[in-house]
Write an enzyme that holds these catalytic residues in place. Structure first.
Site, mmCIF file in Angstrom:
data_model
loop_
_atom_site.group_PDB
_atom_site.id
_atom_site.type_symbol
_atom_site.label_atom_id
_atom_site.label_comp_id
_atom_site.label_asym_id
_atom_site.label_seq_id
_atom_site.Cartn_x
_atom_site.Cartn_y
_atom_site.Cartn_z
ATOM 1 N N ASP A 144 0.829 -1.215 0.000
ATOM 2 C CA ASP A 144 0.000 0.000 0.000
ATOM 3 C C ASP A 144 0.861 1.261 0.000
ATOM 4 O O ASP A 144 0.652 2.166 0.798
ATOM 5 C CB ASP A 144 -0.932 -0.002 1.223
ATOM 6 C CG ASP A 144 -1.999 -1.070 1.128
ATOM 7 O OD1 ASP A 144 -3.084 -0.760 0.620
ATOM 8 O OD2 ASP A 144 -1.733 -2.219 1.558
ATOM 9 N N TYR A 175 -1.539 3.029 -6.309
ATOM 10 C CA TYR A 175 -2.670 3.848 -5.890
ATOM 11 C C TYR A 175 -3.178 4.733 -7.028
ATOM 12 O O TYR A 175 -3.370 5.936 -6.876
ATOM 13 C CB TYR A 175 -2.304 4.692 -4.670
ATOM 14 C CG TYR A 175 -2.640 3.999 -3.373
ATOM 15 C CD1 TYR A 175 -3.545 4.531 -2.482
ATOM 16 C CD2 TYR A 175 -2.060 2.775 -3.055
ATOM 17 C CE1 TYR A 175 -3.861 3.883 -1.303
ATOM 18 C CE2 TYR A 175 -2.366 2.111 -1.889
ATOM 19 C CZ TYR A 175 -3.270 2.664 -1.020
ATOM 20 O OH TYR A 175 -3.592 2.008 0.140
ATOM 21 N N HIS A 281 1.077 -25.964 -2.273
ATOM 22 C CA HIS A 281 1.576 -25.677 -0.927
ATOM 23 C C HIS A 281 2.145 -26.886 -0.189
ATOM 24 O O HIS A 281 2.516 -26.787 0.974
ATOM 25 C CB HIS A 281 0.507 -24.998 -0.073
ATOM 26 C CG HIS A 281 -0.591 -25.897 0.418
ATOM 27 N ND1 HIS A 281 -0.652 -27.245 0.193
ATOM 28 C CD2 HIS A 281 -1.694 -25.607 1.141
ATOM 29 C CE1 HIS A 281 -1.717 -27.757 0.765
ATOM 30 N NE2 HIS A 281 -2.377 -26.779 1.340
ATOM 31 N N HIS A 288 2.586 -15.538 1.331
ATOM 32 C CA HIS A 288 2.061 -14.181 1.368
ATOM 33 C C HIS A 288 0.597 -14.232 0.994
ATOM 34 O O HIS A 288 0.219 -14.940 0.090
ATOM 35 C CB HIS A 288 2.833 -13.347 0.354
ATOM 36 C CG HIS A 288 2.102 -12.158 -0.147
ATOM 37 N ND1 HIS A 288 2.680 -10.953 -0.278
ATOM 38 C CD2 HIS A 288 0.822 -11.998 -0.555
ATOM 39 C CE1 HIS A 288 1.809 -10.100 -0.757
ATOM 40 N NE2 HIS A 288 0.672 -10.715 -0.935
ATOM 41 N N HIS A 315 -3.493 -4.294 2.917
ATOM 42 C CA HIS A 315 -4.772 -3.591 2.840
ATOM 43 C C HIS A 315 -5.050 -2.720 4.065
ATOM 44 O O HIS A 315 -5.492 -1.578 3.913
ATOM 45 C CB HIS A 315 -5.930 -4.564 2.623
ATOM 46 C CG HIS A 315 -7.233 -3.885 2.333
ATOM 47 N ND1 HIS A 315 -7.410 -3.043 1.255
ATOM 48 C CD2 HIS A 315 -8.433 -3.912 2.980
ATOM 49 C CE1 HIS A 315 -8.646 -2.591 1.252
ATOM 50 N NE2 HIS A 315 -9.289 -3.097 2.281
#
Length: 376
Positions: A144, A175, A281, A288, A315
């Site tokens: 972010d 952004y 996995h 992440h 977030h």
């Protein structure tokens, strides 16, 4: 374990909001700009740049010595609705680990008779450093970040340390919020770092848009700009759940396996992303995860079952760490105890020392300085 976390603080609007950093392009049309690299497998490196000139070739030349280029790769160029210029993508390799390579993007065609130089209109010579083949390895971690003065100072602090091997960005790169020119200014802002060491990224809600692309121009394409500009190794990892959203890779052979999960891709039972994660996995020791409470509910159990060591979620605009305390009834499951949240800007660093040891530090952005305020 050391923690110097300040009390939970939400800065005032005046403190939080800082103006965008203006980043203009004043080079010739054929000059590569917004150059960035990403890891492809353990031996390759993807390179992307943009030129205003569509006739500029999608060619990168590289070598371990500056100014001397003996290897080159041909890529391809693309664009999308907003752009009239060319986005060039290619992969170079195989490369040696822990090695500095010098590279030159978009060199012009060979000179005609009487021409004085081959590289008269080529881009700047850049250099990149490949990750190590074995542990230890160090990741810088941000998310972010946007493109304000806070962004610039955080990137400056990461660059000044200069000791990370790769950067992970969980989501929300630029952004843009549907303002397409901000992709261009952000690409120029981050180029000094992302052209030198690989960035592995995924999307977020601030890079979604409502552009409409062929063939019908009817259905909004939510991530067309991100998908065109940032190529991550989803094909190489067998992921087909929305290109560039979900993928995995080994950062140091088998020493650090990274999984990137896209919150904009369907993660419910039976979804392509969830089924791919099931397949992938089994050998995971580092992961992440993107934002989204719905995604957490549907994917968390799979990550626990795989005994994933670390999860980074984005977030929420605050630093928060959860202590992992083993419980006796199932050694792979942990109880979380919250530390934080803290609304200061900053970046994290994860150094995986060996198969048993890792060090995590949180570097709070105090304008001119990065202060280590949490360590475990």
């Amino acid at each position: 374990m050391r923690s110097q976390m300040l009390p939970s603080v939400v800065p005032s609007d005046e403190e939080y909001v800082r103006p965008l950093v203006p980043m203009q392009h004043d080079k010739p049309a054929s000059h590569p700009q917004k150059v960035h690299i990403s890891a492809v497998g353990t031996l390759g490196m993807g390179i992307t740049w943009v030129t205003d000139d569509w006739s500029a070739p999608s060619v990168a030349e590289y070598r371990t010595s500056p100014g001397k280029y003996s290897a080159s790769e041909m890529g391809y160029c693309t664009t999308y609705q907003y752009l009239s210029n060319a986005i060039h993508h290619m992969m170079i390799g195989p490369l040696e680990p822990s090695t500095t390579y010098y590279y030159l993007g978009a060199p012009p065609p060979p000179p005609t008779t009487g021409s004085a130089t081959r590289y008269g209109m080529a881009g700047d010579e850049l250099s990149l450093r490949t990750p190590p083949a074995n542990l230890p390895i160090e990741f810088a971690i941000i998310n972010d970040i946007g493109q304000t003065k806070w962004t610039a100072s955080t990137l400056s602090q990461i660059g000044a340390a200069g000791d990370h091997n790769m950067l992970l960005l969980p989501s929300d790169l630029s952004y843009v919020d549907m303002q397409q020119p901000l992709w261009d200014s952000w690409g120029r802002l981050v180029q000094p770092l992302v052209s030198a060491q690989p960035w592995m990224v995924t999307e977020g809600n601030h890079v979604k848009e409502t552009l409409r692309e062929p063939p019908d121009y009817a259905t909004p394409c939510r991530i067309v700009a991100y998908d065109a500009r940032w190529c991550m190794p989803h094909r190489e990892s067998g992921s087909h759940s929305n290109p560039n959203l979900s993928y995995s890779f080994d950062a140091t052979g088998s020493g650090a396996h990274i999984i990137m999960l896209g919150s904009d891709a369907n993660s419910g039972e039976g979804s392509e992303q969830r089924e791919w994660l099931r397949r992938d996995h089994g050998c995971t020791n580092y992961a992440h995860q993107g934002e989204g409470e719905g995604m957490r509910k549907t994917m968390e159990s799979l990550l626990y079952e795989a005994c994933v060591d670390v999860i980074f979620a984005s977030h929420v605009h605050a630093y928060e760490r959860f202590d992992l305390v083993p419980v006796t009834f199932w050694p792979g499951i942990n109880v979380s105890i919250s530390i934080g949240p803290n609304s200061y800007f900053g970046h994290g660093r994860l150094r995986i020392v060996d198969e048993r040891r890792a060090v995590w530090t949180w570097h709070r952005n105090d304008d001119e300085h990065a202060t280590v305020s949490d360590e475990v």
